[in-house]
Design a protein around this motif. Structure first.
Motif, PDB file in Angstrom:
ATOM      1  N   GLY A 149       0.799  -1.235   0.000  1.00 44.14           N
ATOM      2  CA  GLY A 149       0.000   0.000   0.000  1.00 44.14           C
ATOM      3  C   GLY A 149       0.823   1.272   0.000  1.00 44.14           C
ATOM      4  N   ARG A 150       1.861   1.295   0.836  1.00 43.55           N
ATOM      5  CA  ARG A 150       2.688   2.518   0.946  1.00 43.55           C
ATOM      6  C   ARG A 150       3.345   2.886  -0.379  1.00 43.55           C
ATOM      7  NH1 ARG A 150       5.595   3.520   6.676  1.00 43.55           N
ATOM      8  NH2 ARG A 150       3.618   3.766   7.738  1.00 43.55           N
TER       9      ARG A 150
ATOM     10  N   ILE B 116      -5.416  10.389  -1.612  1.00 44.59           N
ATOM     11  CA  ILE B 116      -4.840  10.546  -2.961  1.00 44.59           C
ATOM     12  C   ILE B 116      -5.682  11.541  -3.759  1.00 44.59           C
ATOM     13  CG2 ILE B 116      -4.303   9.379  -5.147  1.00 44.59           C
ATOM     14  CD1 ILE B 116      -3.829   6.789  -3.544  1.00 44.59           C
TER      15      ILE B 116
HETATM   16  N1  COA Z   1      -7.257  -1.402  10.322  1.00 40.27           N
HETATM   17  C1  COA Z   1      -6.404  -1.122  11.331  1.00 40.27           C
HETATM   18  N2  COA Z   1      -5.086  -1.102  11.190  1.00 40.27           N
HETATM   19  C2  COA Z   1      -4.590  -1.393   9.974  1.00 40.27           C
HETATM   20  C3  COA Z   1      -5.418  -1.702   8.882  1.00 40.27           C
HETATM   21  C4  COA Z   1      -6.800  -1.701   9.101  1.00 40.27           C
HETATM   22  N3  COA Z   1      -7.679  -1.978   8.109  1.00 40.27           N
HETATM   23  N4  COA Z   1      -4.642  -1.931   7.798  1.00 40.27           N
HETATM   24  C5  COA Z   1      -3.363  -1.774   8.200  1.00 40.27           C
HETATM   25  N5  COA Z   1      -3.337  -1.458   9.526  1.00 40.27           N
HETATM   26  C6  COA Z   1      -2.168  -1.206  10.360  1.00 40.27           C
HETATM   27  C7  COA Z   1      -0.924  -1.887   9.861  1.00 40.27           C
HETATM   28  O1  COA Z   1      -0.884  -3.233  10.292  1.00 40.27           O
HETATM   29  C8  COA Z   1       0.154  -1.046  10.504  1.00 40.27           C
HETATM   30  O2  COA Z   1       0.294  -1.439  11.831  1.00 40.27           O
HETATM   31  P1  COA Z   1       1.767  -1.577  12.493  1.00 40.27           P
HETATM   32  O3  COA Z   1       2.357  -0.190  12.396  1.00 40.27           O
HETATM   33  O4  COA Z   1       1.477  -2.041  13.862  1.00 40.27           O
HETATM   34  O5  COA Z   1       2.484  -2.562  11.631  1.00 40.27           O
HETATM   35  C9  COA Z   1      -0.430   0.351  10.498  1.00 40.27           C
HETATM   36  O6  COA Z   1      -1.851   0.175  10.337  1.00 40.27           O
HETATM   37  C10 COA Z   1       0.111   1.215   9.381  1.00 40.27           C
HETATM   38  O7  COA Z   1       0.039   0.452   8.175  1.00 40.27           O
HETATM   39  P2  COA Z   1       0.423   1.084   6.784  1.00 40.27           P
HETATM   40  O8  COA Z   1       0.186   0.060   5.716  1.00 40.27           O
HETATM   41  O9  COA Z   1       1.785   1.675   6.866  1.00 40.27           O
HETATM   42  O10 COA Z   1      -0.662   2.240   6.706  1.00 40.27           O
HETATM   43  P3  COA Z   1      -0.799   3.405   5.670  1.00 40.27           P
HETATM   44  O11 COA Z   1      -0.876   4.691   6.379  1.00 40.27           O
HETATM   45  O12 COA Z   1       0.181   3.258   4.544  1.00 40.27           O
HETATM   46  O13 COA Z   1      -2.251   3.110   5.088  1.00 40.27           O
HETATM   47  C11 COA Z   1      -3.267   2.202   3.120  1.00 40.27           C
HETATM   48  C12 COA Z   1      -2.514   1.909   4.417  1.00 40.27           C
HETATM   49  C13 COA Z   1      -3.472   0.877   2.389  1.00 40.27           C
HETATM   50  C14 COA Z   1      -4.591   2.820   3.471  1.00 40.27           C
HETATM   51  C15 COA Z   1      -2.428   3.181   2.264  1.00 40.27           C
HETATM   52  O14 COA Z   1      -1.110   2.703   2.148  1.00 40.27           O
HETATM   53  C16 COA Z   1      -3.002   3.363   0.904  1.00 40.27           C
HETATM   54  O15 COA Z   1      -4.091   3.844   0.740  1.00 40.27           O
HETATM   55  N6  COA Z   1      -2.222   3.016  -0.166  1.00 40.27           N
HETATM   56  C17 COA Z   1      -2.670   3.129  -1.514  1.00 40.27           C
HETATM   57  C18 COA Z   1      -3.503   1.934  -1.800  1.00 40.27           C
HETATM   58  C19 COA Z   1      -4.276   2.095  -3.052  1.00 40.27           C
HETATM   59  O16 COA Z   1      -4.821   3.113  -3.313  1.00 40.27           O
HETATM   60  N7  COA Z   1      -4.340   0.993  -3.796  1.00 40.27           N
HETATM   61  C20 COA Z   1      -5.127   0.885  -4.942  1.00 40.27           C
HETATM   62  C21 COA Z   1      -4.491   1.584  -6.074  1.00 40.27           C
HETATM   63  S1  COA Z   1      -5.416   1.220  -7.488  1.00 40.27           S
END
Ligand code: COA
Length: 322
Positions: free
Chosen positions: A214-215, A255
């Motif tokens: 995701g990041r 985004i």
């Molecule tokens: N509920 C609660 N906690 C969650 C979670 C959820 N649904 N999903 C992930 N977490 C946790 C993780 O386990 C992590 O915990 P840790 O720090 O203890 O390991 C923490 O939240 C941070 O995770 P991270 O993945 O770094 O969060 P983020 O701020 O990057 O947000 C997304 C995650 C997926 C929302 C973000 O990365 C994103 O939107 N990316 C783009 C994805 C996208 O748009 N994809 C489709 C493109 S077509």
């Protein structure tokens, strides 16, 4: 004058069942607050057993034809973007063609993940401009609920099911300046492991589930989407101030907001459905178009820029005068 293609109508279909964040938090370790804060998503529609890719695509296509005031006899091509087809073949486009009773022309599916509708629209524009078709149904239809790992809270909260469609035909004298001004497609296969489905009919030994970093996807999304919108504007000698509406891919509210800021657009000019639909992949842009045209926000003559990015990595934009 060179032949130009026009989006004459748009339509959508959403599954009946709505699943809220609270409902998800009963089966996985997540909360409504976390999901809303990180993504803007409040709920998503989830398909029932009979709401397949072709079923939903046909209903969205019928709605687009009705919006255009066109009949199925005017359709001579069906182009359907999906990552979740009902069968390896026939193409879901042809299942839609059959369901709508269309017996002429051609059809095929496009595989470009969340950029699928922009890719399909570019193909429709090309076949209309070259005279190979005079009435094209362009559809994005997705059932990502069937490729989710429902135990992975990092992905399963992000996606939803649905279908959207546009009817594209050659412009006439009465259309004036209306039409698809340009489309811009990109792909970088070396980034394919950032977001993918692990397997398909050719690899039944795999899980068949979506996997995402995701990041990293987030980082690429903002930079690449801003660049591809600027590419579209520059190609037409236009600037940010000329945009009436941004219809972005609905993956994540953060985004979308970042894109609005980069394009100097107030939030009132950005169409947002991610809060209610979540990410419906290839269906997200046409569903957002259908909503904003249906409620009267997007009007005839408005300049609309669409963009999307997805697994592949694929990304693209389309600039359209409605
Ligand atoms: N509920 C609660 N906690 C969650 C979670 C959820 N649904 N999903 C992930 N977490 C946790 C993780 O386990 C992590 O915990 P840790 O720090 O203890 O390991 C923490 O939240 C941070 O995770 P991270 O993945 O770094 O969060 P983020 O701020 O990057 O947000 C997304 C995650 C997926 C929302 C973000 O990365 C994103 O939107 N990316 C783009 C994805 C996208 O748009 N994809 C489709 C493109 S077509």
């Amino acid at each position: 004058m060179a032949r130009r293609s026009v989006i004459a109508g748009v339509g959508g279909y959403l599954p009946k069942r709505i699943v809220t964040n609270d409902e998800l938090s009963r089966t996985i370790a997540t909360t409504d607050e976390w999901i809303q804060e990180r993504t803007g998503i409040k709920q998503r529609h989830i398909a029932g057993p009979t709401e397949t890719c072709a079923f939903m695509g046909a209903r969205a296509a019928a709605a687009a034809l009705a919006h255009a005031g066109a009949g199925t006899e005017e359709v001579d091509a069906v182009i359907l973007a999906t990552a979740t087809p009902d069968q390896a073949f026939p193409a879901s486009a042809l299942r839609v063609q059959a369901e709508l009773g269309i017996t002429r022309g051609f059809g095929f599916d496009v595989s470009a993940a969340c950029s699928g509708f922009i890719y399909a629209l570019a193909m429709a524009d090309a076949v209309v401009r070259t005279g190979q078709a005079t009435g094209v149904l362009v559809i994005g239809s997705e059932v990502y609920s069937r490729i989710m790992n429902w135990a992975d809270r990092g992905t399963c909260v992000l996606f939803g099911d649905g279908a959207g469609a546009a009817f594209v035909r050659p412009g006439t004298d009465r259309d004036g300046a209306r039409g698809i001004l340009s489309t811009h497609l990109h792909a970088q296969g070396t980034l394919g492991d950032l977001l993918y489905v692990d397997g398909a009919v050719g690899r039944p030994d795999r899980s068949g589930q979506l996997v995402m970093n995701g990041r990293e996807v987030f980082r690429h999304a903002v930079a690449k989407l801003a660049a591809v919108v600027d590419e579209a504007l520059a190609a037409n000698g236009l600037g940010h101030a000329d945009i009436d509406w941004l219809v972005p891919h609905q993956a994540n509210r953060r985004i979308i907001d970042a894109m609005g800021r980069k394009l100097d657009l107030p939030s009132e000019q950005v169409v947002v459905t991610v809060d209610r639909h979540a990410n419906t992949s290839a269906a997200s842009v046409p569903l957002a178009l259908a909503e904003a045209c249906g409620d009267g926000r997007i009007k005839r003559g408005d300049l609309v820029v669409m963009e999307a990015l997805g697994g592949g990595m694929t990304w693209g934009s389309a600039l359209v005068r409605f």
